[in-house]
Scaffold this motif. Structure first.
Motif, PDB file in Angstrom:
ATOM      1  N   PHE A 121       0.826  -1.204   0.000  1.00  0.00           N
ATOM      2  CA  PHE A 121       0.000   0.000   0.000  1.00  0.00           C
ATOM      3  C   PHE A 121       0.863   1.259   0.000  1.00  0.00           C
ATOM      4  O   PHE A 121       0.525   2.262  -0.631  1.00  0.00           O
ATOM      5  CB  PHE A 121      -0.948  -0.007   1.204  1.00  0.00           C
ATOM      6  CG  PHE A 121      -1.991  -1.077   1.143  1.00  0.00           C
ATOM      7  CD1 PHE A 121      -2.722  -1.292  -0.015  1.00  0.00           C
ATOM      8  CD2 PHE A 121      -2.236  -1.897   2.227  1.00  0.00           C
ATOM      9  CE1 PHE A 121      -3.679  -2.291  -0.086  1.00  0.00           C
ATOM     10  CE2 PHE A 121      -3.187  -2.901   2.175  1.00  0.00           C
ATOM     11  CZ  PHE A 121      -3.911  -3.094   1.000  1.00  0.00           C
ATOM     12  N   GLN A 122       1.979   1.219   0.700  1.00  0.00           N
ATOM     13  CA  GLN A 122       2.905   2.355   0.660  1.00  0.00           C
ATOM     14  C   GLN A 122       3.416   2.561  -0.759  1.00  0.00           C
ATOM     15  O   GLN A 122       3.497   3.693  -1.249  1.00  0.00           O
ATOM     16  CB  GLN A 122       4.074   2.104   1.621  1.00  0.00           C
ATOM     17  CG  GLN A 122       5.117   3.226   1.628  1.00  0.00           C
ATOM     18  CD  GLN A 122       6.178   2.998   2.682  1.00  0.00           C
ATOM     19  OE1 GLN A 122       5.861   2.673   3.835  1.00  0.00           O
ATOM     20  NE2 GLN A 122       7.441   3.173   2.323  1.00  0.00           N
ATOM     21  N   GLU A 123       3.762   1.474  -1.430  1.00  0.00           N
ATOM     22  CA  GLU A 123       4.263   1.570  -2.800  1.00  0.00           C
ATOM     23  C   GLU A 123       3.182   2.078  -3.759  1.00  0.00           C
ATOM     24  O   GLU A 123       3.442   2.917  -4.624  1.00  0.00           O
ATOM     25  CB  GLU A 123       4.776   0.203  -3.247  1.00  0.00           C
ATOM     26  CG  GLU A 123       6.043  -0.224  -2.517  1.00  0.00           C
ATOM     27  CD  GLU A 123       6.388  -1.691  -2.714  1.00  0.00           C
ATOM     28  OE1 GLU A 123       7.584  -2.030  -2.653  1.00  0.00           O
ATOM     29  OE2 GLU A 123       5.470  -2.512  -2.907  1.00  0.00           O
ATOM     30  N   TYR A 124       1.960   1.579  -3.611  1.00  0.00           N
ATOM     31  CA  TYR A 124       0.863   2.003  -4.488  1.00  0.00           C
ATOM     32  C   TYR A 124       0.584   3.495  -4.319  1.00  0.00           C
ATOM     33  O   TYR A 124       0.463   4.237  -5.311  1.00  0.00           O
ATOM     34  CB  TYR A 124      -0.387   1.189  -4.162  1.00  0.00           C
ATOM     35  CG  TYR A 124      -1.664   1.777  -4.709  1.00  0.00           C
ATOM     36  CD1 TYR A 124      -1.902   1.846  -6.075  1.00  0.00           C
ATOM     37  CD2 TYR A 124      -2.641   2.286  -3.843  1.00  0.00           C
ATOM     38  CE1 TYR A 124      -3.082   2.397  -6.574  1.00  0.00           C
ATOM     39  CE2 TYR A 124      -3.811   2.832  -4.333  1.00  0.00           C
ATOM     40  CZ  TYR A 124      -4.022   2.891  -5.697  1.00  0.00           C
ATOM     41  OH  TYR A 124      -5.177   3.454  -6.180  1.00  0.00           O
ATOM     42  N   LEU A 125       0.502   3.973  -3.081  1.00  0.00           N
ATOM     43  CA  LEU A 125       0.210   5.382  -2.843  1.00  0.00           C
ATOM     44  C   LEU A 125       1.372   6.281  -3.270  1.00  0.00           C
ATOM     45  O   LEU A 125       1.162   7.389  -3.767  1.00  0.00           O
ATOM     46  CB  LEU A 125      -0.123   5.595  -1.361  1.00  0.00           C
ATOM     47  CG  LEU A 125      -1.463   4.974  -0.928  1.00  0.00           C
ATOM     48  CD1 LEU A 125      -1.516   4.814   0.576  1.00  0.00           C
ATOM     49  CD2 LEU A 125      -2.625   5.829  -1.428  1.00  0.00           C
ATOM     50  N   THR A 126       2.590   5.791  -3.111  1.00  0.00           N
ATOM     51  CA  THR A 126       3.746   6.539  -3.608  1.00  0.00           C
ATOM     52  C   THR A 126       3.690   6.639  -5.129  1.00  0.00           C
ATOM     53  O   THR A 126       3.998   7.683  -5.715  1.00  0.00           O
ATOM     54  CB  THR A 126       5.055   5.861  -3.163  1.00  0.00           C
ATOM     55  OG1 THR A 126       5.090   5.765  -1.742  1.00  0.00           O
ATOM     56  CG2 THR A 126       6.274   6.659  -3.633  1.00  0.00           C
ATOM     57  N   ALA A 127       3.279   5.557  -5.782  1.00  0.00           N
ATOM     58  CA  ALA A 127       3.133   5.569  -7.243  1.00  0.00           C
ATOM     59  C   ALA A 127       2.095   6.598  -7.681  1.00  0.00           C
ATOM     60  O   ALA A 127       2.296   7.322  -8.666  1.00  0.00           O
ATOM     61  CB  ALA A 127       2.745   4.175  -7.745  1.00  0.00           C
ATOM     62  N   LEU A 128       0.977   6.695  -6.958  1.00  0.00           N
ATOM     63  CA  LEU A 128      -0.029   7.706  -7.273  1.00  0.00           C
ATOM     64  C   LEU A 128       0.557   9.108  -7.165  1.00  0.00           C
ATOM     65  O   LEU A 128       0.262   9.992  -7.979  1.00  0.00           O
ATOM     66  CB  LEU A 128      -1.225   7.591  -6.323  1.00  0.00           C
ATOM     67  CG  LEU A 128      -2.117   6.354  -6.418  1.00  0.00           C
ATOM     68  CD1 LEU A 128      -3.292   6.484  -5.446  1.00  0.00           C
ATOM     69  CD2 LEU A 128      -2.637   6.160  -7.831  1.00  0.00           C
ATOM     70  N   ASP A 129       1.384   9.307  -6.153  1.00  0.00           N
ATOM     71  CA  ASP A 129       1.964  10.631  -5.929  1.00  0.00           C
ATOM     72  C   ASP A 129       2.975  11.006  -7.008  1.00  0.00           C
ATOM     73  O   ASP A 129       3.066  12.163  -7.427  1.00  0.00           O
ATOM     74  CB  ASP A 129       2.632  10.654  -4.547  1.00  0.00           C
ATOM     75  CG  ASP A 129       2.914  12.070  -4.064  1.00  0.00           C
ATOM     76  OD1 ASP A 129       1.992  12.901  -4.121  1.00  0.00           O
ATOM     77  OD2 ASP A 129       4.055  12.338  -3.642  1.00  0.00           O
ATOM     78  N   TYR A 130       3.731  10.024  -7.490  1.00  0.00           N
ATOM     79  CA  TYR A 130       4.815  10.294  -8.434  1.00  0.00           C
ATOM     80  C   TYR A 130       4.385  10.189  -9.898  1.00  0.00           C
ATOM     81  O   TYR A 130       5.107  10.664 -10.786  1.00  0.00           O
ATOM     82  CB  TYR A 130       5.976   9.329  -8.194  1.00  0.00           C
ATOM     83  CG  TYR A 130       7.040   9.853  -7.255  1.00  0.00           C
ATOM     84  CD1 TYR A 130       8.119  10.588  -7.737  1.00  0.00           C
ATOM     85  CD2 TYR A 130       6.962   9.615  -5.889  1.00  0.00           C
ATOM     86  CE1 TYR A 130       9.099  11.061  -6.881  1.00  0.00           C
ATOM     87  CE2 TYR A 130       7.942  10.087  -5.019  1.00  0.00           C
ATOM     88  CZ  TYR A 130       9.006  10.809  -5.520  1.00  0.00           C
ATOM     89  OH  TYR A 130       9.972  11.287  -4.690  1.00  0.00           O
ATOM     90  N   ALA A 131       3.250   9.554 -10.181  1.00  0.00           N
ATOM     91  CA  ALA A 131       2.861   9.328 -11.579  1.00  0.00           C
ATOM     92  C   ALA A 131       2.854  10.598 -12.419  1.00  0.00           C
ATOM     93  O   ALA A 131       3.345  10.589 -13.565  1.00  0.00           O
ATOM     94  CB  ALA A 131       1.499   8.629 -11.640  1.00  0.00           C
ATOM     95  N   PRO A 132       2.348  11.742 -11.930  1.00  0.00           N
ATOM     96  CA  PRO A 132       2.370  12.959 -12.763  1.00  0.00           C
ATOM     97  C   PRO A 132       3.772  13.519 -12.969  1.00  0.00           C
ATOM     98  O   PRO A 132       3.985  14.321 -13.884  1.00  0.00           O
ATOM     99  CB  PRO A 132       1.505  13.943 -11.955  1.00  0.00           C
ATOM    100  CG  PRO A 132       0.739  13.109 -10.975  1.00  0.00           C
ATOM    101  CD  PRO A 132       1.631  11.959 -10.665  1.00  0.00           C
ATOM    102  N   ARG A 133       4.726  13.142 -12.137  1.00  0.00           N
ATOM    103  CA  ARG A 133       6.108  13.642 -12.253  1.00  0.00           C
ATOM    104  C   ARG A 133       7.061  12.454 -12.396  1.00  0.00           C
ATOM    105  O   ARG A 133       7.996  12.280 -11.624  1.00  0.00           O
ATOM    106  CB  ARG A 133       6.466  14.520 -11.049  1.00  0.00           C
ATOM    107  CG  ARG A 133       6.050  13.949  -9.699  1.00  0.00           C
ATOM    108  CD  ARG A 133       6.113  14.990  -8.574  1.00  0.00           C
ATOM    109  NE  ARG A 133       5.636  14.449  -7.310  1.00  0.00           N
ATOM    110  CZ  ARG A 133       6.429  14.061  -6.318  1.00  0.00           C
ATOM    111  NH1 ARG A 133       7.738  14.164  -6.422  1.00  0.00           N
ATOM    112  NH2 ARG A 133       5.927  13.583  -5.201  1.00  0.00           N
TER     113      ARG A 133
END
Length: 729
Positions: free
Chosen positions: A503-515
């Motif tokens: 879940f930490q990885e998934y939410l980090t991916a959401l945060d970084y996807a636009p950048r």
């Protein structure tokens, strides 16, 4: 007792409460008389708790904890429902036995009390599991035994892929008790969510209650080290005592009596610098206590065999994917536990659980993508949660599955037990995810998995105005969701973590996807690889830009990462997909062959390439491809395996000191490993065995009767060979 009361009140309780009054903590909205009554009750509860310990003198650490607790309690106007005071009262009562033992002057009695208390703490922490995502207005905590499904393991070998005696001897798969009969020190490697931490919890709790059932000392004492919680790696008795919050004497006694069991969970979760210190420190410590059983778990990290080779005397095993029957058993247990938590146990409860389980199992059976998702306990749990939450439907795309699972878990923030004016009630699912993304990214950037409450509050305060909510609600929201979110949980007082690293990885991916350009700066760090792959699957992400950038790096790791992105991406242009597959094919059949345990992570991308290699490649390419297909179920390869059955080329793989397998024999053994879960492979195995004159030595070693039974009768007299001899080559 009167003397103790007077001493404690004068030396401890009154000064602490007076200090709080002088610091001016006061809820001005509360009537003075209400506040005064609450404070008086709080004062009495603390005093009574300390008296129950039976000693007038407080250890320094207990006094520090008490001061911090009263300070925090005062900010909540000494609310009677303040959770930490209940924990404090229980701790004080339990310490009475220790106080009495210490007053006796008998060190053995002191150790007995300390060990009894430590075992209780191990059971409390590791002996239960919370059932999350079922949308009830109360927490559901079950004994781990109720839902635990035993894991299976396959032995790893440095010669893996070259020595079939090592490769196929690991089948049938073994449970941990079978492994530990012969090996007291094992290194378990498994994918995210494969059940490594749950296994550690199971072993620890079984040891703590004295029912481990293993080839370990009868009164084995488990020392569990969770690597993500560590700040240093000076492993030794004093270090262990400090990490576990117990007396050094207890650790030394267990070590000297040869009752200590060391369980190291998540070696890969240590930052590279800490891991480089920890592995040799662990090797030195375990070398000093050669009789101590040790279990180490890790995700795949570093070069193949790198960490195992640094731990002398350890044998490596891979956590095997769940077999279909195990997935079904897991679903049955989960659905029954969910129904029993929602309504009284009755025949109707069992009927509803069976109906839900049957529906989910049928949906998995009808969908190959979903069947591939149900490969480990975490992903199967997610399927169960989403199936229940969405009214018996499940998505087939992994990133979408995580989204729906977090929807289900975050829904618990809306449960009816919150007051009508609770700040968290104003947030929808996307706003809740927005709050958590910043926390996840900050943790991942630090290569950590735990965060103090103050940092969570600070992150929330930054994000709340961006989603149209008052900044001052940050602290309220953190306290409102404490222990109520299945995503962000309080591990221990004041320390939060995501319930699983996934879940930490998934939410980090959401945060970084636009950048994503910033994200790819971490492409050389395996800690970020899953985040990068998940970011490629986020709707609206520039997956083409990400993969093009990776391919231009033109190195094996970047190509492998591009292939991982291909696995999770929703849509990829055909020309870009072809570029990735071409680059991957050059890598696969080059000098640096990636280990099978990593290739299975990009199974659906790499399987067609390896199938072509199996059909048309050189013998060494065919042998490597066979190694992969023994680990990854891919039914389209069955016709190729049947055709290969007549190939008499040497494979370079041995089942004994003088017997080298032919490519055809290796292909047949691959069919046999596929046969239990594939009717197509079973039929292919029968056809291949019936069409080719295989040697008796090979058939005795393969032992196809264990899979086919009487469907295969090569000997006219009907005499089956004895159980195959397992050569060590």
């Amino acid at each position: 007792m009167k003397d103790i009361r007077a001493q404690i009140e004068a030396a401890v309780v009154r000064p602490i409460f007076d200090s709080v009054r002088q610091n001016g903590h006061r809820d001005q909205s509360l009537p003075e008389v209400v506040f005064a009554n609450r404070r008086s009750r709080a004062y009495g509860r603390v005093l009574d708790a300390l008296i129950s310990r039976g000693a007038a003198v407080l250890p320094a650490e207990l006094r520090i904890r008490l001061e911090s607790m009263v300070e925090s309690w005062s900010t909540q106007a000494f609310d009677d429902a303040f959770g930490p005071i209940q924990e404090f009262e229980i701790q004080c009562a339990r310490e009475r036995d220790l106080v009495v033992a210490e007053e006796s002057g008998d060190p053995r009695k002191v150790l007995e009390v300390r060990e009894r208390d430590y075992r209780r703490r191990v059971i409390e922490r590791f002996g239960s599991i919370e059932l999350r995502g079922i949308q009830l207005n109360h927490r559901v905590i079950l004994d781990l035994d109720e839902v635990y499904v035993p894991l299976h393991f396959e032995e790893l070998s440095a010669a893996r892929g070259h020595d079939y005696s090592q490769l196929l001897m690991s089948h049938p798969r073994k449970q941990v008790d079978e492994i530990l009969k012969d090996r007291s020190r094992i290194f378990l490697i498994g994918a995210p969510g494969s059940g490594k931490s749950t296994l550690v919890s199971f072993l620890a709790s079984r040891c703590a209650v004295g029912k481990h059932g293993l080839n370990w000392p009868e009164r084995a004492l488990p020392f569990v080290v969770t690597v993500r919680e560590l700040k240093d790696a000076a492993i030794g008795p004093e270090w262990l005592a400090r990490q576990l919050g117990i007396a050094t004497d207890l650790v030394l006694a267990a070590l000297s009596e040869k009752r200590a069991v060391l369980l190291i969970d998540g070696l890969d979760e240590a930052p590279e610098e800490l891991r480089s210190q920890m592995v040799p420190a662990l090797a030195r410590f375990t070398g000093s206590y050669p009789d101590m059983p040790v279990v180490v778990t890790s995700r795949p990290a570093g070069a193949h065999g790198e960490m195992e080779s640094c731990l002398p005397g350890f044998r490596g095993y891979r956590v095997a994917d769940l077999m279909p029957d195990e997935v079904k058993s897991f679903i049955d247990k989960w659905c029954l536990a969910a129904e029993r938590s929602a309504r009284p146990n009755s025949s109707y409860t069992v009927q509803q659980a069976n109906a839900a389980a049957a529906d989910l199992k049928s949906r998995i059976a009808r969908s190959r993508p979903v069947e591939r998702i149900a490969a480990n306990p975490l992903l199967t749990t997610i399927l169960c949660v989403v199936h229940r939450f969405l009214g018996r439907t499940i998505p087939e795309h992994r990133v979408t599955l995580y989204e729906k699972c977090t929807d289900a878990l975050l829904y618990e923030w809306d449960r009816a037990k919150f007051p009508k004016d609770a700040a968290v009630g104003n947030l929808d699912a996307n706003q809740k995810r927005a709050l958590l993304r910043g926390v996840a990214s900050a943790l991942h950037e630090k290569h950590e998995a735990e965060v103090p409450e103050s940092d969570v509050v600070r992150h929330f305060a930054v994000v709340l105005p961006q989603i149209g909510q008052p900044q001052e609600h940050a602290l309220r929201i953190v306290r409102e969701i404490r222990d109520r979110s299945g995503v962000l949980v309080e591990r221990r007082p004041g320390i939060f973590a995501f319930s699983h690293l996934t879940f930490q990885e998934y939410l980090t991916a959401l945060d970084y996807a636009p950048r994503w350009q910033e994200l790819l700066l971490h492409a050389d760090d395996p800690w970020w690889h899953e985040v990068i792959a998940l970011a490629a699957g986020v709707p609206g992400s520039d997956v083409a830009g990400m993969m093009d950038c990776l391919l231009r790096e033109d190195n094996d790791e970047a190509i492998f990462l591009a292939a991982k992105c291909l696995e999770t991406a929703v849509s990829v242009p055909a020309d870009l997909r072809m570029r990735v597959e071409d680059a991957l094919e050059r890598t696969l059949f080059g000098v640096n062959w990636l280990p099978t345990v990593r290739l299975t992570g990009i199974g659906m991308t790499v399987a067609p390439i390896l199938a072509r290699g199996l059909a048309n490649g050189a013998p060494h390419v065919k042998a490597r491809s066979l190694d992969f297909f023994e680990e990854f179920m891919y039914e389209p390869v069955v016709p190729i395996l049947i055709q290969l059955a007549s190939d008499t080329s040497p494979s370079g793989q041995f089942i004994g000191p003088r017997y080298e397998l032919k490519i055809g024999e290796a292909a047949v053994s691959t069919l046999q490993l596929m046969a239990p879960t594939s009717e197509r492979a079973r039929a292919g195995l029968i056809a291949a065995l019936s069409a080719q004159p295989f040697s008796k030595q090979f058939l005795d070693w393969l032992n196809p009767w264990q899979v086919l039974g009487d469907d295969f009768k090569p000997y006219r007299r009907g005499k089956r060979p004895s159980k195959r001899a397992k050569s060590t080559g």
